[in-house]
Design a protein around this motif. Structure first.
Motif, PDB file in Angstrom:
ATOM      1  N   UNK A 126       0.826  -1.204   0.000  1.00  0.00           N
ATOM      2  CA  UNK A 126       0.000   0.000   0.000  1.00  0.00           C
ATOM      3  C   UNK A 126       0.864   1.259   0.000  1.00  0.00           C
ATOM      4  N   UNK A 127       1.905   1.290   0.816  1.00  0.00           N
ATOM      5  CA  UNK A 127       2.790   2.456   0.884  1.00  0.00           C
ATOM      6  C   UNK A 127       3.514   2.671  -0.445  1.00  0.00           C
ATOM      7  N   UNK A 128       4.010   1.606  -1.047  1.00  0.00           N
ATOM      8  CA  UNK A 128       4.698   1.724  -2.331  1.00  0.00           C
ATOM      9  C   UNK A 128       3.720   2.178  -3.423  1.00  0.00           C
ATOM     10  N   UNK A 129       2.487   1.678  -3.387  1.00  0.00           N
ATOM     11  CA  UNK A 129       1.477   2.105  -4.360  1.00  0.00           C
ATOM     12  C   UNK A 129       1.164   3.596  -4.214  1.00  0.00           C
ATOM     13  N   UNK A 130       1.075   4.080  -2.974  1.00  0.00           N
ATOM     14  CA  UNK A 130       0.846   5.514  -2.744  1.00  0.00           C
ATOM     15  C   UNK A 130       2.002   6.323  -3.299  1.00  0.00           C
ATOM     16  N   UNK A 131       3.213   5.896  -3.072  1.00  0.00           N
ATOM     17  CA  UNK A 131       4.414   6.559  -3.583  1.00  0.00           C
ATOM     18  C   UNK A 131       4.367   6.635  -5.112  1.00  0.00           C
ATOM     19  N   UNK A 132       4.005   5.533  -5.763  1.00  0.00           N
ATOM     20  CA  UNK A 132       3.902   5.515  -7.225  1.00  0.00           C
ATOM     21  C   UNK A 132       2.768   6.416  -7.709  1.00  0.00           C
ATOM     22  N   UNK A 133       1.647   6.407  -7.004  1.00  0.00           N
ATOM     23  CA  UNK A 133       0.499   7.249  -7.347  1.00  0.00           C
ATOM     24  C   UNK A 133       0.888   8.731  -7.360  1.00  0.00           C
ATOM     25  N   UNK A 134       1.809   9.114  -6.485  1.00  0.00           N
ATOM     26  CA  UNK A 134       2.268  10.504  -6.399  1.00  0.00           C
ATOM     27  C   UNK A 134       3.496  10.769  -7.281  1.00  0.00           C
ATOM     28  N   UNK A 135       3.770   9.857  -8.213  1.00  0.00           N
ATOM     29  CA  UNK A 135       4.845  10.076  -9.175  1.00  0.00           C
ATOM     30  C   UNK A 135       6.221   9.598  -8.741  1.00  0.00           C
ATOM     31  N   UNK A 136       6.304   8.700  -7.778  1.00  0.00           N
ATOM     32  CA  UNK A 136       7.568   8.155  -7.285  1.00  0.00           C
ATOM     33  C   UNK A 136       8.564   9.256  -6.912  1.00  0.00           C
ATOM     34  N   UNK A 137       8.143  10.183  -6.040  1.00  0.00           N
ATOM     35  CA  UNK A 137       9.012  11.316  -5.714  1.00  0.00           C
ATOM     36  C   UNK A 137      10.222  10.923  -4.874  1.00  0.00           C
ATOM     37  N   UNK A 138      11.251  11.784  -4.924  1.00  0.00           N
ATOM     38  CA  UNK A 138      12.400  11.534  -4.062  1.00  0.00           C
ATOM     39  C   UNK A 138      12.054  11.990  -2.642  1.00  0.00           C
ATOM     40  N   UNK A 139      12.974  11.796  -1.727  1.00  0.00           N
ATOM     41  CA  UNK A 139      12.681  12.061  -0.320  1.00  0.00           C
ATOM     42  C   UNK A 139      12.388  13.529  -0.031  1.00  0.00           C
ATOM     43  N   UNK A 140      12.796  14.451  -0.918  1.00  0.00           N
ATOM     44  CA  UNK A 140      12.537  15.878  -0.693  1.00  0.00           C
ATOM     45  C   UNK A 140      11.049  16.204  -0.718  1.00  0.00           C
ATOM     46  N   UNK A 141      10.215  15.300  -1.214  1.00  0.00           N
ATOM     47  CA  UNK A 141       8.758  15.507  -1.230  1.00  0.00           C
ATOM     48  C   UNK A 141       8.113  15.117   0.102  1.00  0.00           C
ATOM     49  N   UNK A 142       8.915  14.598   1.025  1.00  0.00           N
ATOM     50  CA  UNK A 142       8.408  14.124   2.313  1.00  0.00           C
ATOM     51  C   UNK A 142       8.826  15.065   3.435  1.00  0.00           C
TER      52      UNK A 142
END
Length: 167
Positions: A126-142
Motif C-alpha cells: 500500500x505504501x509503495x502504491x501511494x508513492x507511485x500514485x504521487x509520481x515516485x518522488x524523491x525524499x525531498x517531497x516528504x
C-alpha cells in the motif's frame, strides 16, 4: 531496512516540522549500535495466510520503495535465506507486534504468507502504491512532524498521506 534521511526541523513551542533533504545522506556509525533485543519470531511453515504478492522482495532494497517499506513497517527487519534446501525466501519480521511476512518465488511471480496483528506486506504494498500514485518522488517531497505525543512522516504536506512512526 534502508531508511536514511536527513530532515531540517523548525521547532516551535508545541512541535517541530520540516522537510527531508533531497540529498541521500550517508553517516558513519560513531559508536556500536545496539541490535534490538529480538528480531521477532520466525513463523512456522503453516503459520499465516497466503496470497499472491503484487510486489517481490526487491522493494526492500530499492531506494524509493525501501524508504516506503520502512515507513509502512518501521519496527520490521528483513533477511533472506533458503528453507529446507528450497528456494530463498525473504522474511519480514516485526518484533514489536510479532507480525510477519514471508515472500517465496513462484512460477509466475511471488507469494506472500503473513500473520500477526498487522498484515506487514499489505502495508508495504500500500505504501509503495501511494508513492507511485504521487509520481515516485524523491525524499525531498516528504516531511516530518514531531509533537510530544506522536511523530509522523507525510508526503506533500502535513495533511497529505502520512505514516506514524514509533516514538
Amino acid at each position: 531496512m534502508r531508511s536514511l534521511g536527513l530532515v531540517k526541523l523548525i521547532v516551535t513551542t508545541d512541535s517541530a516540522s520540516g522537510w527531508f533533504s533531497e540529498d541521500d545522506p550517508s553517516f558513519m556509525i560513531a559508536r556500536q549500535q545496539d541490535a534490538p533485543e529480538s528480531l521477532g519470531m520466525v513463523p512456522g511453515p503453516d503459520d499465516g495466510t497466503v496470497r499472491r504478492a503484487a510486489r517481490g522482495p526487491e522493494v526492500l532494497t530499492s531506494s524509493g520503495p525501501a524508504f516506503m517499506a520502512q515507513l509502512a513497517a518501521p519496527d520490521a527487519r528483513f533477511f533472506s535465506m533458503a528453507v529446507d534446501s528450497g528456494p530463498v525466501r525473504t522474511f519480514l519480521l516485526d518484533s514489536v507486534t510479532d507480525s510477519f511476512a514471508v515472500l517465496a518465488p513462484t512460477d509466475s511471480g511471488w507469494q506472500v504468507r503473513q500473520g500477526g496483528p498487522r498484515s506487514l506486506w499489505d502495508a508495504v504494498e500500500s505504501a509503495v502504491a501511494t508513492w507511485e500514485e504521487y509520481g515516485s518522488p524523491n525524499t525531498a517531497a516528504f516531511g516530518v512532524t514531531v509533537s510530544r505525543d506522536q511523530q509522523a512522516v507525510w508526503l506533500g504536506n502535513p495533511n497529505g498521506p502520512r505514516w506514524p512512526l514509533p516514538s
